[in-house]
Design an enzyme around this catalytic site. Sequence first.
Site, PDB file in Angstrom:
ATOM      1  N   GLU A 141       1.799 -10.717   1.080  1.00  0.00           N
ATOM      2  CA  GLU A 141       2.213  -9.328   1.224  1.00  0.00           C
ATOM      3  C   GLU A 141       3.738  -9.237   1.179  1.00  0.00           C
ATOM      4  O   GLU A 141       4.444 -10.203   1.456  1.00  0.00           O
ATOM      5  CB  GLU A 141       1.698  -8.783   2.550  1.00  0.00           C
ATOM      6  CG  GLU A 141       1.933  -7.290   2.729  1.00  0.00           C
ATOM      7  CD  GLU A 141       1.416  -6.800   4.070  1.00  0.00           C
ATOM      8  OE1 GLU A 141       1.121  -5.609   4.177  1.00  0.00           O
ATOM      9  OE2 GLU A 141       1.311  -7.615   5.000  1.00  0.00           O
ATOM     10  N   ASP A 153       0.843  -1.190   0.000  1.00  0.00           N
ATOM     11  CA  ASP A 153       0.000   0.000   0.000  1.00  0.00           C
ATOM     12  C   ASP A 153       0.882   1.245   0.000  1.00  0.00           C
ATOM     13  O   ASP A 153       2.103   1.153  -0.122  1.00  0.00           O
ATOM     14  CB  ASP A 153      -0.914  -0.004   1.224  1.00  0.00           C
ATOM     15  CG  ASP A 153      -0.126  -0.069   2.516  1.00  0.00           C
ATOM     16  OD1 ASP A 153      -0.043   0.956   3.207  1.00  0.00           O
ATOM     17  OD2 ASP A 153       0.429  -1.141   2.837  1.00  0.00           O
ATOM     18  N   ASP A 182      -0.019 -18.029  -3.596  1.00  0.00           N
ATOM     19  CA  ASP A 182       0.706 -17.023  -4.363  1.00  0.00           C
ATOM     20  C   ASP A 182      -0.271 -16.288  -5.264  1.00  0.00           C
ATOM     21  O   ASP A 182      -0.409 -16.595  -6.453  1.00  0.00           O
ATOM     22  CB  ASP A 182       1.809 -17.687  -5.198  1.00  0.00           C
ATOM     23  CG  ASP A 182       2.597 -16.671  -6.015  1.00  0.00           C
ATOM     24  OD1 ASP A 182       3.185 -17.072  -7.036  1.00  0.00           O
ATOM     25  OD2 ASP A 182       2.620 -15.473  -5.652  1.00  0.00           O
ATOM     26  N   HIS A 205       1.530  -9.036  -3.057  1.00  0.00           N
ATOM     27  CA  HIS A 205       0.450  -8.048  -2.936  1.00  0.00           C
ATOM     28  C   HIS A 205       1.054  -6.645  -2.964  1.00  0.00           C
ATOM     29  O   HIS A 205       1.706  -6.212  -2.013  1.00  0.00           O
ATOM     30  CB  HIS A 205      -0.288  -8.282  -1.616  1.00  0.00           C
ATOM     31  CG  HIS A 205      -1.384  -7.304  -1.351  1.00  0.00           C
ATOM     32  ND1 HIS A 205      -2.601  -7.367  -1.972  1.00  0.00           N
ATOM     33  CD2 HIS A 205      -1.441  -6.240  -0.517  1.00  0.00           C
ATOM     34  CE1 HIS A 205      -3.366  -6.376  -1.534  1.00  0.00           C
ATOM     35  NE2 HIS A 205      -2.683  -5.673  -0.657  1.00  0.00           N
TER      36      HIS A 205
END
Length: 947
Positions: A817, A410, A808, A757
């Site tokens: 992540e 993020d 995955d 991610h």
Amino acid sequence: MCKFEKNEVNIMFATIFTVSQEGLGLMKKNKSITSAAIAGIMALSICASYAGPWENINVVNAGEQLGQTDFDDGVGLPWHICESETGKMEFELKDGKYQITIVNPGGASNGGEDRWDCQFRHRGLKIEAGHQYEISYEITASNAGQYYTKIGNLDGDVELWHSNTNDGDFGANWGMIQIGAGETKRVKMNFTTSQSLDVAEWAFHLGGDGQYTQGGCFPAGTVITFDNMSLFDKTSNANDYKHDDEWERSEILTNQLGYFPSGSKKATLISESSKAIDFKLYNEDGDEVFEGKTSPMGEDSDSGDEVHIIDFSEFDESGDGYYLVAGDAQSREFSIKENLYSNLLYDALNYFYQNRSGEDILSEFISSGDADSLARAAGHKPDNCSTELVWGYKDSYSLDVTGGWYDAGDHGKYVVNGGISLWTMQNQYERAICTDGVNQDLYGDGALNIPESGNGIPDILDEARVELEWMKSMMVPDNYEYAGMVHHKVHDEKWTGLAVAPADDDKERIIKPPTTTATLNFAACAAQGYRLWKDFDKSFAEECLEAAEKAYEAAKKNPDMFAPLDEAIGGGAYGDDNADDEFYWAAAELYLATGNKDYYEDLKDSDYCFTVGSELNGGEAIDTIGAMDWGNVAALGTISIATVKEGFSDEELKEVTESFEKTAEEFIGIESEQGYGVPIKTSTVVTKSGDKIQGYPWGSNSFIVNSAIVMAYAYDLTGNEEYLYGATEAMDYIMGRNPLDISYVTGYGTHTSENPHHRWWSNQVDDQFPSAPDGVLVGGPNSGLQDPWVKGLGWVPGENPPQLCYVDHIEAWCTNECTINWNAPLAWMAGFLTTESDREVMDLKYDDSSDENEKDDEKDKDKEETKVTKKNTTTKKNNDTDKSSDEEKSNKTESDDEKSFIDKARDIFAWIGVGVVGLLALIGMISVLKSAIKSSGKKNKKDNSDK
């Protein structure tokens, strides 16, 4: 680190089918991963679309664009539910139908946004202009309401079909679709679009009210059922939904990267035999080069496998293409050689450059992957934020916090996670300059190839400075009540979706109040930074120390300002309710930096003094096996003491060494009991619902690598090779010796994680975005199963063996992540296992001048110098704990003087040698000239090689 995320792009609830005990047994008995349940476990190579590994369950007809048309087999993916804002749903697959319960519809009346706060959708579609499509579905609602359905792009601003429109009436109907209580709508129609979309989704909006949805869709408690879904391309089958090929794991699991010739070499054989089995090692030519017998272990509870251990440590010949055979089982190929991790060292460190905030990421500095596609424009430049008045904080002001590293996938930046990451990177260099036998050239000027290369400063310090300066910018300004404290974190007001470039992230940024833990993280890292920068940039170093001392005093005045444990709206919570470990860490770093006895007294008063533990109980950890994480940082202070040593007595340093030995032996003991040689075992894990189970924690791979660092330090301090082998064996698990037969580091191994991610590395969602570069460590198995994508495979927290709780997939953020505090220890261990630099580095410039102009002139001059191998101008600390600090200082001074004399003598003799060589060359030239004159006019001339 994004946890418990809720946004319209990346929170997905999917199907549930039960992973039966019989299904898990197939892995043990048949060894090949072929059952529906195990195919879900091995969903490790899902490529450009939301394809699932269920080809053996559901065969899609030619022309069908959906990956799932009905739910008779208990499979829902790639259909999934998606929550944003305050929307909340639950789901189950029941009687062959996908059944959704609206818990909170969201919408403006419930603190949300609109009808899309609750969605049911299917992604990975490609729609072609001019093609005719037949679309059909069934929907039933327990309460009367309305819904909206559409096919369009992921951003939601392009629609190719909506609201049950047939060919010719697309623009005439934008309204909601009404449905009665208990009514089942069976819809079938055709449409043709004039626009193509390479990345499209079919979505149903079921949420609350808002600007576009008067009255909302359905009340809380409504049960909505879907079945018989189809999107059929009647024109072509070129874009039919494709499932991935099945993947079969090897029956002998090895480190896919390889082993060191003189090191420990172990592999794991899957076998139910209770007797030892003959094994053979072959080279790349197929010649047998070693043989032995396996050691049966029986059932390995953390993997669910029946295993044997293969130990071929006695074999020490270097080469590539080796493979093991035991009975009918065969391993993947691997290498045995010295230089295994050098490329990984630089790719792992390049992760930090690629995740810089507020700076253009240029292709010329990207070390792996498609550099042109990975390059991107600066995000959050500037990053101006206003304080959020929460947690009782009342001072309102704005701060420019541009820079630093994005924490994870993020766009948040967190001081407490940045702290352990920055410390690990700085410690990596400090160990190099303080420990005998470590090659400092690994981190020298030019080694990392970053924009700062060529400035006469070790590149690893330049990279660390990016985060250190950002952390300093998070300090509360003077003239405010909490001046000197450091803000906890900064991130978007709402979770940012996948496939969003940092430069395109337009969400409002918020900065959370200061906390004691964040303040002490900065104090510790800034004090550590002072020690490393004082020989390169004295002015910056002094700024760091001044800020560190200021922050430490502020934390002592405010010892109980904590972040909540569960606030994760738009960013990870990083809650912690105890700062004792942070106080010890910061005091240790400040004492090592200053020698101030006040800091010594503070660290001596701590319960953590001189210890490195093996179990964590703080932050989010509950009896977790490990030495440190972002919420448990006491070990960092002890590691710095073990590295620098100055100011501590022989007895104190002996106590430090004994603590490392004790903890390293505990980790090695765990490895010996594990079928895959991993230094971790089950501990308490909290699920999203709050239940406590036994399993592996979030980011389990990072605990393993951090434990390897402790074993590496135990080896540094004692020279005991048992600890070295323990550290390398931990890395074997990371690099492929695990029950999933996967390297958890992208690009390193024959079968690796591919889809971490990450908002920018979102090729799996949208092929206009890049795939991840090499050298990225993913979190790995997580028994908590907090993300909906993983739970959508039917897994129930606590039921699967911990080492199998991994997928995955880019949506599987609880297992896949990636974060700065996981890649930092990966880089540290890669550096520990690398002895020779394969990079040319430049001379380092030691600048103690306070004259900025003079320093700038010197920097310009250094950039023009030719690349050479860096001289070892820093005397390394003596590693013998029996020597006192005063003796070390004396030895250091004498060594420096001796080195200075030798350098001068070497220079004198070098110039004398140049003169002698020049004189001999001149005599030779005169001789040749005479010979040439004598032979003038003759046809045969002497060969020029006589010169």
